[in-house]
Design a protein around this motif. Structure first.
Motif, PDB file in Angstrom:
ATOM      1  N   PHE A 100      88.491  38.235  38.930  1.00  0.00           N
ATOM      2  CA  PHE A 100      89.095  37.973  37.632  1.00  0.00           C
ATOM      3  C   PHE A 100      88.062  37.280  36.751  1.00  0.00           C
ATOM      4  O   PHE A 100      87.535  36.230  37.132  1.00  0.00           O
ATOM      5  N   GLY A 152      98.898  38.283  41.461  1.00  0.00           N
ATOM      6  CA  GLY A 152      99.076  37.674  40.144  1.00  0.00           C
ATOM      7  C   GLY A 152      98.024  36.607  39.969  1.00  0.00           C
ATOM      8  O   GLY A 152      97.659  35.923  40.928  1.00  0.00           O
ATOM      9  N   TRP A 190      96.778  33.495  37.068  1.00  0.00           N
ATOM     10  CA  TRP A 190      97.006  32.764  35.836  1.00  0.00           C
ATOM     11  C   TRP A 190      95.853  31.802  35.625  1.00  0.00           C
ATOM     12  O   TRP A 190      95.436  31.107  36.553  1.00  0.00           O
ATOM     13  N   TRP A 207      96.953  36.918  33.712  1.00  0.00           N
ATOM     14  CA  TRP A 207      95.959  37.988  33.629  1.00  0.00           C
ATOM     15  C   TRP A 207      96.640  39.266  34.124  1.00  0.00           C
ATOM     16  O   TRP A 207      97.652  39.189  34.824  1.00  0.00           O
ATOM     17  N   PRO A 208      96.074  40.428  33.839  1.00  0.00           N
ATOM     18  CA  PRO A 208      96.676  41.661  34.360  1.00  0.00           C
ATOM     19  C   PRO A 208      96.756  41.634  35.887  1.00  0.00           C
ATOM     20  O   PRO A 208      95.824  41.208  36.557  1.00  0.00           O
ATOM     21  N   ARG A 209      97.890  42.084  36.414  1.00  0.00           N
ATOM     22  CA  ARG A 209      98.084  42.120  37.858  1.00  0.00           C
ATOM     23  C   ARG A 209      97.260  43.241  38.481  1.00  0.00           C
ATOM     24  O   ARG A 209      96.990  44.253  37.840  1.00  0.00           O
ATOM     25  N   LYS A 210      96.882  43.028  39.727  1.00  0.00           N
ATOM     26  CA  LYS A 210      96.075  44.001  40.458  1.00  0.00           C
ATOM     27  C   LYS A 210      96.647  44.167  41.859  1.00  0.00           C
ATOM     28  O   LYS A 210      97.466  43.362  42.295  1.00  0.00           O
TER      29      LYS A 210
END
Length: 127
Positions: free
Chosen positions: A80, A104, A106, A112-115
């Motif tokens: 991230f 998730g 943060w 932030w966008p989930r991956k």
């Protein structure tokens, strides 16, 4: 519960750490780790590690350089990229769920966008 605890490392060393012994009764199917850090380190460093008898760093929240965090689960990771903070504390939360593999992340309260990572994996229970 270490919610209001602060650990200060007055000198930079390769081996400074805090050891917290967890005794989960079953393997982990999901988790959330939240912490606040404040440092001027620019070298790679670990922020949180969960080790089991089978694997060191079964869960690892790692900061390889300013502006990047990595969450490792079972030896695989997601990166991230975050804004580089200068002289500010950083609040980070990372969560993972085995069923979906959804991670998730943060940073300072913002998601932030989930991956996806390690769907169906189980984190060992003998911490």
């Amino acid at each position: 519960d270490l919610r209001y605890e602060v650990f200060v490392f007055p000198q930079e060393t390769e081996a400074s750490h805090v050891l917290v012994r967890a005794k989960p009764e079953e393997p982990l199917q999901n988790f959330t780790v939240c912490l606040r850090s404040y440092t001027d380190l620019t070298r790679p460093h670990s922020l949180f590690s969960y080790a089991t008898k089978a694997q060191d760093n079964e869960i690892l929240l790692f900061k390889p350089k300013p502006g990047e965090y990595r969450l490792y689960v079972g030896g695989k990771y997601m990166s991230f990229s975050v804004p580089t903070s200068i002289a500010e504390s950083e609040h980070v939360c990372a969560s993972w769920e085995s069923t979906t593999g959804i991670v998730g992340f943060w940073f300072n309260g913002k998601p932030w966008p989930r991956k996806g990572l390690q769907r169906g994996y189980t984190v060992g229970g003998e911490a």
